[in-house]
Structures are given as structure tokens and as C-alpha cells.
Write a protein that holds these residues in place. Structure first.
Motif, short mmCIF file in Angstrom:
data_model
loop_
_atom_site.label_atom_id
_atom_site.label_comp_id
_atom_site.label_asym_id
_atom_site.label_seq_id
_atom_site.Cartn_x
_atom_site.Cartn_y
_atom_site.Cartn_z
N HIS A 252 0.82 -1.21 0.00
CA HIS A 252 0.00 0.00 0.00
C HIS A 252 0.86 1.27 0.00
CE1 HIS A 252 -4.02 -1.65 0.13
NE2 HIS A 252 -3.74 -2.43 1.17
N GLY A 253 1.95 1.27 0.75
CA GLY A 253 2.83 2.44 0.78
C GLY A 253 3.46 2.72 -0.58
N GLN A 254 3.93 1.68 -1.25
CA GLN A 254 4.54 1.87 -2.56
C GLN A 254 3.51 2.34 -3.58
OE1 GLN A 254 7.68 1.81 -3.25
NE2 GLN A 254 8.44 1.02 -1.30
N ILE A 255 2.30 1.78 -3.51
CA ILE A 255 1.25 2.17 -4.46
C ILE A 255 0.89 3.64 -4.26
CG2 ILE A 255 -1.17 1.81 -5.08
CD1 ILE A 255 -0.73 -1.16 -4.47
N ASN A 256 0.74 4.06 -3.01
CA ASN A 256 0.43 5.47 -2.75
C ASN A 256 1.55 6.37 -3.22
OD1 ASN A 256 -2.04 4.81 -1.57
ND2 ASN A 256 -1.14 4.63 0.50
N PHE A 257 2.81 5.94 -3.03
CA PHE A 257 3.96 6.74 -3.46
C PHE A 257 3.95 6.94 -4.97
CE2 PHE A 257 8.35 6.72 -5.07
CZ PHE A 257 8.83 7.87 -4.48
N PHE A 258 3.70 5.84 -5.69
CA PHE A 258 3.69 5.94 -7.16
C PHE A 258 2.50 6.75 -7.66
CE2 PHE A 258 6.18 1.83 -6.88
CZ PHE A 258 7.39 2.45 -7.15
N LYS A 259 1.36 6.60 -7.01
CA LYS A 259 0.20 7.36 -7.44
C LYS A 259 0.42 8.86 -7.28
CE LYS A 259 -3.51 3.97 -6.76
NZ LYS A 259 -4.75 3.65 -5.99
N LYS A 260 0.89 9.25 -6.09
CA LYS A 260 1.14 10.68 -5.87
C LYS A 260 2.23 11.20 -6.80
CE LYS A 260 -0.32 10.76 -1.03
NZ LYS A 260 0.08 11.05 0.37
N GLY A 261 3.26 10.39 -7.03
CA GLY A 261 4.31 10.83 -7.96
C GLY A 261 3.79 11.00 -9.36
N ALA A 262 2.95 10.09 -9.81
CA ALA A 262 2.38 10.20 -11.15
C ALA A 262 1.50 11.43 -11.27
CB ALA A 262 1.60 8.93 -11.49
N GLU A 263 0.69 11.68 -10.22
CA GLU A 263 -0.17 12.85 -10.26
C GLU A 263 0.64 14.15 -10.23
OE1 GLU A 263 -2.69 12.42 -6.94
OE2 GLU A 263 -3.85 10.73 -7.77
N MET A 264 1.77 14.10 -9.53
CA MET A 264 2.57 15.33 -9.36
C MET A 264 3.41 15.66 -10.58
SD MET A 264 5.25 16.17 -6.27
CE MET A 264 3.99 15.82 -5.05
N PHE A 265 3.96 14.66 -11.27
CA PHE A 265 4.96 14.92 -12.31
C PHE A 265 4.52 14.55 -13.73
CE2 PHE A 265 7.40 13.98 -8.40
CZ PHE A 265 7.96 15.23 -8.22
N SER A 266 3.51 13.74 -13.88
CA SER A 266 3.19 13.27 -15.23
C SER A 266 2.70 14.39 -16.13
CB SER A 266 2.12 12.17 -15.15
OG SER A 266 0.93 12.69 -14.55
N LYS A 267 2.17 15.47 -15.57
CA LYS A 267 1.57 16.51 -16.39
C LYS A 267 2.62 17.42 -17.02
CE LYS A 267 -2.68 16.59 -13.62
NZ LYS A 267 -3.58 17.40 -12.78
N HIS A 268 3.62 17.84 -16.23
CA HIS A 268 4.56 18.84 -16.74
C HIS A 268 5.99 18.32 -16.85
CE1 HIS A 268 4.43 19.05 -12.32
NE2 HIS A 268 5.71 19.36 -12.38
N MET A 269 6.30 17.13 -16.42
CA MET A 269 7.67 16.63 -16.49
C MET A 269 8.04 16.10 -17.85
SD MET A 269 9.55 17.04 -13.82
CE MET A 269 10.80 15.80 -14.04
N ASP A 270 7.06 15.64 -18.62
CA ASP A 270 7.39 15.05 -19.92
C ASP A 270 8.05 16.06 -20.84
OD1 ASP A 270 6.38 12.67 -19.05
OD2 ASP A 270 4.38 12.97 -19.94
N SER A 271 7.44 17.24 -20.97
CA SER A 271 8.01 18.25 -21.87
C SER A 271 9.36 18.74 -21.35
CB SER A 271 7.05 19.43 -22.01
OG SER A 271 6.79 20.00 -20.72
N PHE A 272 9.47 18.87 -20.03
CA PHE A 272 10.74 19.33 -19.47
C PHE A 272 11.86 18.32 -19.71
CE2 PHE A 272 13.59 19.16 -15.73
CZ PHE A 272 14.25 20.37 -15.93
N LEU A 273 11.58 17.05 -19.48
CA LEU A 273 12.59 16.03 -19.68
C LEU A 273 12.99 15.91 -21.14
CD1 LEU A 273 11.35 13.22 -17.26
CD2 LEU A 273 13.22 14.82 -16.91
N SER A 274 12.05 16.10 -22.05
CA SER A 274 12.38 16.05 -23.48
C SER A 274 13.29 17.21 -23.87
CB SER A 274 11.11 16.06 -24.31
OG SER A 274 10.39 17.26 -24.09
N SER A 275 13.02 18.41 -23.32
CA SER A 275 13.89 19.55 -23.62
C SER A 275 15.29 19.35 -23.04
CB SER A 275 13.28 20.84 -23.07
OG SER A 275 13.18 20.79 -21.65
#
Length: 621
Positions: free
Chosen positions: A162-185
Motif C-alpha cells: 500500500h505504501g509503494q502504491i500510494n507513493f507511485f500514485k502521488k508521484g504520477a499525479e505530481m509529475f506526469s503533467k509537466h515533467m514530460d516536456s521538461f525532460l524532453s527539452s
């Protein structure tokens, strides 16, 4: 599970330190930090991302502690400890039962004692009851442990998952929106840097091949000793030199150090030092090549007061001459001008022209001195046209100095010595003691002014009708010194009196030369280098004729002051015939404590506005 929890705690500390180090990159003082601005801004953004990840890792560590580590610790500390305790109690009860049974077995058969038999029987019954109770408790705990063991293994893993699942969920919600374009640049930026690296590596590879393909002679010291390409226009220089150090009365050592010029100073930076230190102030210093301990390419820097300075050794003739030229240019304070490179080039071009045959030159340029500039010709209006009158041209160089005239760079004056012998004067004492009768005018002179000068050279001239002959002699003397690397100069004290000019040795106080003031026909200071001064002397020959010679000096003070002193001495000679005029002139000159007339350093200019040029006649001052 303890290792997993410890690793998670270490991840929290590591991400926290990583964020701080990413921010500290900007404060690092890299020697080659070109192009780091974009990297610094990217690392700042990564620092924020790591801070957010650190928050998630901290929450995960707390959740693992509560749901994974705590249940397994409780199972170990509570359930396993309880079973172990009950086992020990069962062992104690069994031992007591064994003792009571041994005592009951020793009861006698023939002589029975009912009272003792009854007490022992009660003791056995109590021990058996206690043993039975402890065994039941122990066996019940063992049976319960089988189920608690399964729960203790499942609950921590459920908490971990449960701890790992919550960690990954919050990380995905936090970074998936704006990290893709930044990492590509960032990936594109890294790729571009890689392309630049490959281009630079290829460029350096080609350069290495070019360097390795050259002749081995370029690595040999002094390989072009026959005809080295010397740059005489340097106003700064850097490189390795050997410094001579005295370690005893007769012993010396040589140390290889890195030297460089900075402004008017010579700096030295030892190996491993962060910065350089001052070695010698080069302003007004003199430099010359010397022979030292059978070593090649040595030169010595002499301070303005005449004291011997440091002795350095270059590795080649080219380096030796370039160092001498650079220090000589710096000592003239060329670096203080608006365009020092142009001034240095101009001086060296003048030096090259001086050693070129006179016939190859065009007409000499007009002098920039105000008193020598030609006056504007009068304009006449004829047929409604303005026609200028013809103006007189300056004399040619051939009319001033004969082509091929030798230049004397030493202070020895053969003609003067010959005249002194004809006069019957005694030989000068080598210990600096001269007779009082040698120069009787010293005590009777109305004017005494001392100047520190360095003799540059002298040469015969054809005329003394214009000061242009002095400027031409200055040009040829300086040019010959620069071309032939003659930097040795003899320092003297020039005593200007109302009767003569005397050159005195500053060490021994012996008079090196004496010129009657009446024999000085021309004197002038250089228009650009104010420290250069020269005068023309008319010397009688043994044949009855007279010869003209020009003497060029470099003074520590302005040459105009020497010219003013000479002019004042000649005025005193002129007005001696008229006592009233002499008294009027003497009233305008200040007195010293011993009653001598001296010059002020801020004497006014003459009516022409140029005190550096005089024709020997009585001025209007």
C-alpha cells in the motif's frame, strides 16, 4: 524489512542533500565556466523536483514504519516472547514435579508414617497440578502462535504494498503533467552538448595532428638563433626565466620561475602559487644584456637610482631580446598612453628608419614643436583668387648630419681630454678627490642647478643653425640603440652653472666632462618624450678650426627644466656687462641658504610658450 525501511530513510536524506548540492553548483568557481547559464537554470528546476520527491519519500518512510515494521516488531517482541516465557515456566513446574515424586518414592515400606505420607502426597498433587496448568498454557500459546505467525508475515507486506502504491500514485499525479516536456527539452540540450563535444574533439584531433606533423626543431630551444623573428613592439610579456639568487658571499643559485608584466611592474609567480608577487617596479628602470657566470642570454634590470637590480636568464636569443625590448618600452611608460601598441610601433619604426640609408628617405616631416612650425603665409588677392606665398621648407636630414656619421655611446670624450691636457690640468684622482683649482668657477658661479641624467650618445653634426639638428640626432641615437640592443647607459650628475656644464660621476664625484657655457650653441628637449634633452657644442680643433657635436641625454626630470637652466646661465653671461641688468635679473631668482641662486621646478615658459628650445641669444623673459 529493517533494511528496506533503513534504505527508505537513507533515500530521504540523500534526496534532501542532492537538492542542496544542485543549488550549490551555481556557487562553484570553475576555471572554464562558459555556457553554464543554461545548465544552472536546469539544475535549479531539478532541485525543486527533488524537493517534491523528498516529500513523497518522507511520507513513504513514515507509512512503512507504521504498517510494515511495527507489526513484525510486535510479533517478535510480544508473541514470540510470550511463548518463550511459558516454555520456561513449564520447565520449572516439571522440575518441581520431579523433585516431589523423588521424595514420595523414598517413603519407607516397613515403618509407615501416615502423617508424613499424607504431606508428601499433598506436595506431589500440587506439583502435578502446577505442571499440568503450565503445560496447558504453553501448548495453547504454541497453537495460537501458528496463526499469529501467518498474520505477522502478511500484514507487513500489505503495508509495504500500500505504501509503494500510494507513493507511485502521488508521484504520477505530481509529475506526469509537466515533467514530460521538461525532460524532453533537457534530453535535447544534452544531445546538443554531445554534438558540440564531438565537434570540439574532432577539432582538437586535427590540431594535434598539425602540431605533431611539424619539424622537431620547433621544440628545440633557440632553434632560430641565426635569424629569429623578434617582436620589438611588446608592452607586456610573460614566460619562464631563470632568476639569479645570491646564497653567500661568492655562491649563487638560479631558480626557474614564471614572470609576467602587469602595468609598470614585473611580477613573479612560483609553482603552485595562487597569484603572482611584485619583483621590480619597471618605471624609469634601465635594462641591458650582461655576461653572468658563463651563462647565455642574461640581462640585468637597473633601478632609476643606478643600483643593480635583478639578473634574469632567458632560454633563447629571441626571448632575451623580446624581454629587453618589452621592459625598455614599459620603462618609458608607454603603457600609460591611450594607444600603447601604436606608440610602440611608431618608436620602433623610427628606429628602423634611422639605420636605413639617408638617401632612401623622402623629405622629413615637419616638426610638431610650436616654435619650429612655419608661420602661415600671407594670402594675396589677385584676380579674385587667393594665392599663398611660398614658405621656407625645413632642412633635409643630409644638411644636418652627414650620412654614415658614427655614434659614440660611451661617456668618454677624447676631444675634451685632449683640451684638458693642452691646458695643463692635472690628472683626476681616481678616489674622487679633485683640487680646488680644477673648477674655480664652482664657488664664484651665480647659478648652480643639479640634474640626474643618463648619457645616450653623441655624434658630429654639420650645422648648429636650427634645433632640428638635435631632434635628428635624438632619432638616430635612439634608433641605433634599439636596433643594436644597446641598453647600457652611464648615469651622471649634470651641473649647470652660470659659466659651464659639468658631468659628474655620482659615485666618485669626479668630473667626467666640462663644457664652457659659451660653447653651447643650441639646446632643446624632445617634443613627445619630455625626458630627452640634447645640446650642440662648438669645440675648437688643434688645426684652428671648430667642430660641432651633439650630445643626447635622458633625464629623470623634464628636459625643459634643463633647457631653462642653460638659458638662464647664458642670460647671466650676457648681462654681466651691465651691472644694473645683472642685479635686476638676480633679484628674480631665489637664493639657497648658502647664497647660491637656484631654479624653481615651476619656472614660467618664455613668450613663445615653449621653454624647451633656445638659440642661445638673450630671451625676452
Amino acid at each position: 524489512m529493517q533494511r528496506v525501511y533503513g534504505a527508505q530513510n537513507e533515500m530521504c536524506l540523500a534526496t534532501q542533500q542532492l537538492s542542496k548540492q544542485l543549488l550549490a553548483y551555481e556557487k562553484q568557481n570553475f576555471a572554464l565556466g562558459k555556457g553554464d547559464e543554461e545548465v544552472i537554470s536546469t539544475l535549479h528546476y531539478f532541485s525543486k523536483v527533488v524537493d517534491e520527491l523528498n516529500v513523497l519519500h518522507t511520507e513513504l518512510a513514515k507509512q512503512l514504519a507504521d504498517t510494515m515494521v511495527l507489526p513484525i516488531i510486535q510479533f517478535r517482541e510480544k508473541d514470540l516472547t510470550e511463548v518463550s516465557t511459558l516454555k520456561d515456566l513449564f520447565g520449572l513446574a516439571s522440575n518441581e514435579h520431579d523433585l516431589s515424586m523423588a521424595k514420595y518414592s523414598r517413603l519407607p515400606k516397613k515403618k509407615e508414617n501416615e502423617k508424613v505420607k499424607t504431606e508428601v502426597g499433598k506436595e506431589v498433587a500440587a506439583a502435578r497440578r502446577k505442571q499440568h496448568l503450565s503445560s496447558l498454557q504453553y501448548y495453547c500459546a504454541l497453537n495460537a502462535l501458528q496463526y499469529r505467525k501467518r498474520m505477522a508475515m502478511m500484514e507487513p507486506m500489505i503495508g509495504f504494498a500500500h505504501g509503494q502504491i500510494n507513493f507511485f500514485k502521488k508521484g504520477a499525479e505530481m509529475f506526469s503533467k509537466h515533467m514530460d516536456s521538461f525532460l524532453s527539452s533537457v534530453a535535447d540540450m544534452v544531445q546538443s552538448i554531445q554534438v558540440e563535444l564531438e565537434a570540439e574533439a574532432e577539432k582538437m584531433r586535427v590540431s594535434q595532428q598539425e602540431f605533431l606533423s611539424v619539424d622537431e626543431s620547433v621544440y628545440t630551444p633557440d632553434s632560430d638563433v641565426a635569424a629569429p623573428q623578434i617582436n620589438r613592439n611588446l608592452i607586456q610579456k610573460a614566460g619562464y626565466l631563470n632568476l639569479r639568487n645570491k646564497t653567500g658571499l661568492v655562491t649563487t643559485t638560479w631558480e626557474r620561475l614564471y614572470f609576467f608584466t602587469q602595468g609598470g611592474n614585473l611580477m613573479c609567480q612560483p609553482r603552485g602559487a595562487v597569484a603572482g608577487g611584485l619583483i621590480q617596479d619597471l618605471d624609469n628602470c634601465s635594462v641591458m644584456a650582461v655576461d653572468c657566470e658563463d651563462r647565455r642570454y642574461c640581462f640585468q634590470i637597473t633601478t632609476p637610482n643606478g643600483k643593480s637590480g635583478i639578473i634574469l636568464q632567458a632560454e633563447s636569443r629571441k626571448e632575451n631580446e623580446e624581454w629587453i625590448c618589452a621592459i625598455n618600452n614599459i620603462s618609458r611608460q608607454i603603457y600609460l598612453t591611450d594607444n600603447p601598441e601604436a606608440v610602440a610601433i611608431k618608436l620602433n619604426q623610427t628606429a628602423l628608419q634611422a639605420v636605413t640609408p639617408i638617401t632612401s628617405f623622402g623629405k622629413k616631416q615637419e616638426s610638431s614643436c610650436p616654435s619650429q612650425n612655419l608661420k602661415n603665409s600671407e594670402m594675396e588677392n589677385e584676380n579674385d583668387k587667393i594665392v599663398p606665398k611660398a614658405t621656407a621648407s625645413l632642412p633635409e636630414a643630409e644638411e644636418l648630419i652627414a650620412p654614415g656619421t658614427p655614434i659614440q655611446f660611451d661617456i668618454v670624450l677624447p676631444a675634451t681630454e685632449f683640451l684638458d691636457q693642452n691646458r695643463g690640468s692635472r690628472r683626476t684622482n681616481p678616489f674622487g678627490e679633485t683640487e680646488d683649482e680644477s673648477f674655480p668657477e664652482a664657488e664664484d658661479s651665480l647659478l648652480q642647478q643639479m640634474f640626474i641624467v643618463r648619457f645616450l650618445g653623441s655624434m658630429a653634426v654639420k650645422t648648429d643653425s636650427t634645433t632640428e639638428v638635435i631632434y635628428e640626432a635624438m632619432r638616430q641615437v635612439l634608433a641605433a640603440r634599439a636596433i643594436h640592443n644597446i641598453f647600457r647607459m652611464t648615469e651622471s650628475h649634470l651641473m649647470v652653472t652660470s659659466q659651464s656644464l659639468r658631468l659628474i660621476d655620482p659615485q666618485t664625484q669626479v668630473s667626467r666632462a666640462n663644457f664652457e657655457l659659451t660653447s653651447v650653441t643650441q639646446f632643446a628637449a624632445h617634443q613627445e618624450n619630455k625626458r630627452l634633452v640634447g645640446f650642440v657644442i662648438r669645440i675648437p680643433e688643434s688645426t684652428g678650426e671648430e667642430s660641432l657635436s651633439t650630445y643626447i641625454f635622458e633625464s629623470n626630470s623634464e628636459g625643459e627644466k634643463i633647457c631653462y637652466a642653460i638659458n638662464l646661465g647664458k642670460e647671466i653671461i650676457e648681462v654681466r656687462k651691465d651691472p644694473e641688468a645683472l642685479a635686476q635679473l638676480m633679484l628674480s631668482i631665489p637664493l639657497t641658504n648658502d647664497g647660491k641662486y637656484v631654479l624653481l621646478n615651476d619656472q614660467p615658459d618664455d613668450n613663445d610658450g615653449n621653454p624647451s628650445e633656445h638659440r642661445g641669444a638673450e630671451s625676452e623673459a
